[in-house]
Design a protein around this motif. Sequence first.
Motif, short mmCIF file in Angstrom:
data_model
loop_
_atom_site.label_atom_id
_atom_site.label_comp_id
_atom_site.label_asym_id
_atom_site.label_seq_id
_atom_site.Cartn_x
_atom_site.Cartn_y
_atom_site.Cartn_z
N THR A 128 0.83 -1.19 0.00
CA THR A 128 0.00 0.00 0.00
C THR A 128 0.87 1.25 0.00
N SER A 148 -1.86 -4.48 -3.45
CA SER A 148 -2.97 -3.52 -3.44
C SER A 148 -4.30 -4.25 -3.27
N ARG A 203 -16.74 2.53 0.70
CA ARG A 203 -16.59 3.04 2.05
C ARG A 203 -17.24 2.08 3.03
N PRO A 217 -13.77 -2.25 -2.82
CA PRO A 217 -13.66 -0.84 -3.24
C PRO A 217 -14.92 -0.05 -2.92
N ALA A 273 -6.38 6.59 -5.80
CA ALA A 273 -7.66 7.31 -5.80
C ALA A 273 -8.80 6.43 -5.31
N THR A 274 -8.50 5.20 -4.87
CA THR A 274 -9.54 4.25 -4.49
C THR A 274 -9.57 4.05 -2.98
N ILE A 275 -10.77 4.09 -2.41
CA ILE A 275 -10.97 3.80 -0.99
C ILE A 275 -11.43 2.36 -0.85
N TYR A 276 -10.72 1.59 -0.03
CA TYR A 276 -11.07 0.20 0.22
C TYR A 276 -11.61 0.04 1.63
N GLU A 324 -10.98 1.36 6.86
CA GLU A 324 -10.75 1.82 5.49
C GLU A 324 -9.28 2.14 5.25
N GLN A 325 -8.87 2.00 3.99
CA GLN A 325 -7.56 2.45 3.54
C GLN A 325 -7.73 3.09 2.17
N THR A 326 -6.98 4.15 1.91
CA THR A 326 -7.00 4.80 0.61
C THR A 326 -5.75 4.41 -0.15
N ILE A 327 -5.93 3.81 -1.32
CA ILE A 327 -4.81 3.39 -2.17
C ILE A 327 -4.95 4.13 -3.50
#
Length: 215
Positions: free
Chosen positions: A2, A106, A121, A119, A139-142, A134-137
């Motif tokens: 990440t 990722s 919230r 992918p 431009a995508t929030i997982y 949550e984690q932001t990778i």
Amino acid sequence: MTRASALFLVAALLFQQSIDLSEAVTCASNPCQLVPGVFDGLTGYCCYDLQPNYNTVLCTCPNNIQSMVNAPCRTINSLQAACAKTCVNGGVCNVVNGQQVCWCQSGFSGEHCEIQGIPTRCYAGLCQTGTCFEQTIGATIYAYCNCAPGYRGVNCNQCYFTCTRQGVFPDTAQCGIGRYFYCPQPFGAPLSATCPAGQKFNRFTSQCDSTYQCT
């Protein structure tokens, strides 16, 4: 890996290595000395462009080889070779500041990269029997569901173990990362435990074992 873990690793390596950040370095200039078919993504050698935050890159290699900032990684050292933490789903074990950690691909997270992300919230009801984080990778929030012991699935909706008597029992879904169950009550909820790094729970002896192979 990440972006957050990459930035943490860069900070640690910058402390260990004398790196001049006065000039920007990008993967386009090939500071990791990648060679198609020899040292490339297919063989586990990667370059992570971390601009504009640090104007630098992180060069990573397979087989627990020491990662480098703005320089190719090629030589293995004894500390990296001894990294015994089990990482799943394509994660790689490495040593950062003396601690064994898993660098996750990722979309995966967790101590052993065992949690698959979605992918989206976090929202009420997404994780049926676990907690959501949550984690932001990029431009995508997982969203990741950290399941309660005995449950699995990206939404923690599959029950695969319940206590029927007291004792310790194998975790068939997570044997590969050394997990097992402890049942303090005959019919209560199980607790999850983990064997020391490099060991797995032997279902025949009910003990952690460095030679046991999960079947």
